[in-house]
Design a protein around this motif. Sequence first.
Motif, PDB file in Angstrom:
ATOM      1  N   LYS A 170      -2.041   8.301   4.100  1.00 45.75           N
ATOM      2  CA  LYS A 170      -2.498   7.116   3.382  1.00 45.75           C
ATOM      3  C   LYS A 170      -2.984   6.022   4.329  1.00 45.75           C
ATOM      4  O   LYS A 170      -3.738   5.138   3.925  1.00 45.75           O
ATOM      5  N   TYR A 172      -5.053   6.502   6.746  1.00 46.75           N
ATOM      6  CA  TYR A 172      -6.472   6.748   6.969  1.00 46.75           C
ATOM      7  C   TYR A 172      -7.336   6.245   5.813  1.00 46.75           C
ATOM      8  O   TYR A 172      -8.528   5.991   5.996  1.00 46.75           O
ATOM      9  N   VAL A 173      -6.749   6.104   4.620  1.00 49.79           N
ATOM     10  CA  VAL A 173      -7.566   5.737   3.454  1.00 49.79           C
ATOM     11  C   VAL A 173      -7.285   4.344   2.914  1.00 49.79           C
ATOM     12  O   VAL A 173      -8.130   3.777   2.211  1.00 49.79           O
ATOM     13  N   ALA A 174      -6.116   3.780   3.213  1.00 48.42           N
ATOM     14  CA  ALA A 174      -5.743   2.566   2.504  1.00 48.42           C
ATOM     15  C   ALA A 174      -5.235   1.440   3.389  1.00 48.42           C
ATOM     16  O   ALA A 174      -5.342   0.282   3.011  1.00 48.42           O
ATOM     17  N   ILE A 406     -10.143  13.273   2.727  1.00 54.33           N
ATOM     18  CA  ILE A 406     -10.101  12.041   3.520  1.00 54.33           C
ATOM     19  C   ILE A 406     -11.180  12.064   4.596  1.00 54.33           C
ATOM     20  O   ILE A 406     -11.913  11.092   4.792  1.00 54.33           O
ATOM     21  N   GLY A 409     -14.475  11.275   3.375  1.00 52.88           N
ATOM     22  CA  GLY A 409     -14.626   9.927   2.851  1.00 52.88           C
ATOM     23  C   GLY A 409     -14.533   9.822   1.349  1.00 52.88           C
ATOM     24  O   GLY A 409     -14.749   8.739   0.777  1.00 52.88           O
ATOM     25  N   GLN A 412     -11.604   7.396   0.144  1.00 57.94           N
ATOM     26  CA  GLN A 412     -11.933   6.018   0.483  1.00 57.94           C
ATOM     27  C   GLN A 412     -12.979   5.447  -0.477  1.00 57.94           C
ATOM     28  O   GLN A 412     -12.858   4.304  -0.941  1.00 57.94           O
ATOM     29  N   ARG A 413     -14.008   6.236  -0.776  1.00 58.30           N
ATOM     30  CA  ARG A 413     -15.063   5.757  -1.681  1.00 58.30           C
ATOM     31  C   ARG A 413     -14.529   5.507  -3.080  1.00 58.30           C
ATOM     32  O   ARG A 413     -14.893   4.506  -3.726  1.00 58.30           O
ATOM     33  N   GLU A 416     -12.583   2.248  -3.000  1.00 51.15           N
ATOM     34  CA  GLU A 416     -13.490   1.106  -2.831  1.00 51.15           C
ATOM     35  C   GLU A 416     -14.220   0.777  -4.121  1.00 51.15           C
ATOM     36  O   GLU A 416     -14.390  -0.401  -4.476  1.00 51.15           O
TER      37      GLU A 416
END
Length: 525
Positions: A170, A172-174, A406, A409, A412-413, A416
């Motif tokens: 998490k 890496y993404v948040a 992850i 991406g 993450q997208r 976002e």
Amino acid sequence: MTTAENRRETESGIEVKPVYGEEDVAGLVLEPPGEFPFTRGPYRDMYRGKPWTIRQYAGFASAEETNARFRYLLDRGQTGLSVAFDLPTQLGYDSDDPRALGEVGRSGVAIDSLADMEILLDGIPLDRVSTSMTINAPAALLLLLYELVAEGQGVPGDQLRGTVQNDILKEYVARGNYIFPPSPSMRITTDLFAYCRERLPKWNTISVSGYHIREAGSTAVQELAFTLANGIAYCDAAIAAGLSPDEFGARLSFFFNAHNHFFQEVAKFRAARRLWARIMRDRFGATNPRAQALRFHAQTGGSTLTAQQPENNVVRVAVQALSAVCGGAQSIHTNAFDEALALPTERSARIALRAQQILAHEAGGTDTADPLGGAYFIETLTRELEERAWELIEGIDQLGGAVDAIEQGFVQREIEEAAYEHTRRVDAGERAIVGVNRFQEGEEEEEEIELLTIDPAGERRQIERTARVRAEREAAAAEEALRRVRDCARGDANLLNPLRDALAARCTVGEICNTLRDEFGTHDR
């Protein structure tokens, strides 16, 4: 009939009807608490057998000051510790590293070496207190420091209870508090699993965190799906490392956000248990009920706290905590009302603590398991969240799993886009935030709040203590210990044994992480 004009939905896009009835739950069969798939709770008698652990998150400035705050909270009825570390510690830098300048002790306590951990835990009976540590990239190091302090107190590892977050995916993404690339990070994670199986059998070796995913702007459905997908990735890695799902699954826990929509949050917690039970049984073949039953810590939503009219946050936190109680959390942290402005004062921390005690002792929170189970609305939301989260998990599977998703991406997208949509709706006034875009007060009517201030001299004192550790230790032994860490990193043996030896030789967290940076590289995305 719902029209476009009066349609209501949760932020996950789940439509909320004006009324629910029997037709919405046709065919529903609810198992008792403690039975598969554990929708109603992981234990048969839930809070009547053992109330949730009141675990207030605390850490600031120096080890001395945080130790004093721990004692303050324990004296007032807190039943477990939860340690917040400062940013340099979370990123594996010592307090005297140039990159740590100005951040030492600001967002948590600074821990550079065994000397700091000894002070942090001074006078706290580690055989009787359960401790949670919110640390990820250097999680193994902080857990080993905890074990070393316990040994100094005469407490063996098989008596230590608690949880280390240890959830690097998490980051890496948040959250962004990573050090190494995913592959060596996953190696350290599974090495910790194996080490604790042998030496700390009662310790929860990972707390897969949806909390920070939600704080980054995800919906409830995304929080569920991405968290459980990460849990699947950790299970895959553990099995590849030769561990049994029935063994490591029993020491795996989760960490969820308790957000604003009370009913959706209750349903989310119930859906999480139902989903995970089936994942562990059907995907990993786990037969141990303790490995199938999801257990979780909940923290009230930090991103929901407002700097405007901060006293309103007392109400928000109480409602969010009640959702965690009704959803069957095993431990809960309640945020202080002033945390949108600064770290909590003793007064605001006490109010947050009292909120949990009121829920437990006045509001009937411990009287019955799954108090909203069977309610038409709750059961419908539980099913909707389960189905939508499962659809998203299947999409992640098609991408190759959480790690691949992850690296591509995707996760993450998704977060976002959800965060952007939430902000757009708040800015447009489509989603009400009391005191922010509805029911505002003029500046002259806002009451001034007393805030916690951090003594700037604390950073200097921390740097001086770390310098003393380096000066007083046996230099040759420390250097040899770091060499063994480097050699182990180049092979495939369990890293935690040489890491433990290095910490015992008074090597610092930063020195060890720099050694591993040299071997593993860093993740710079």
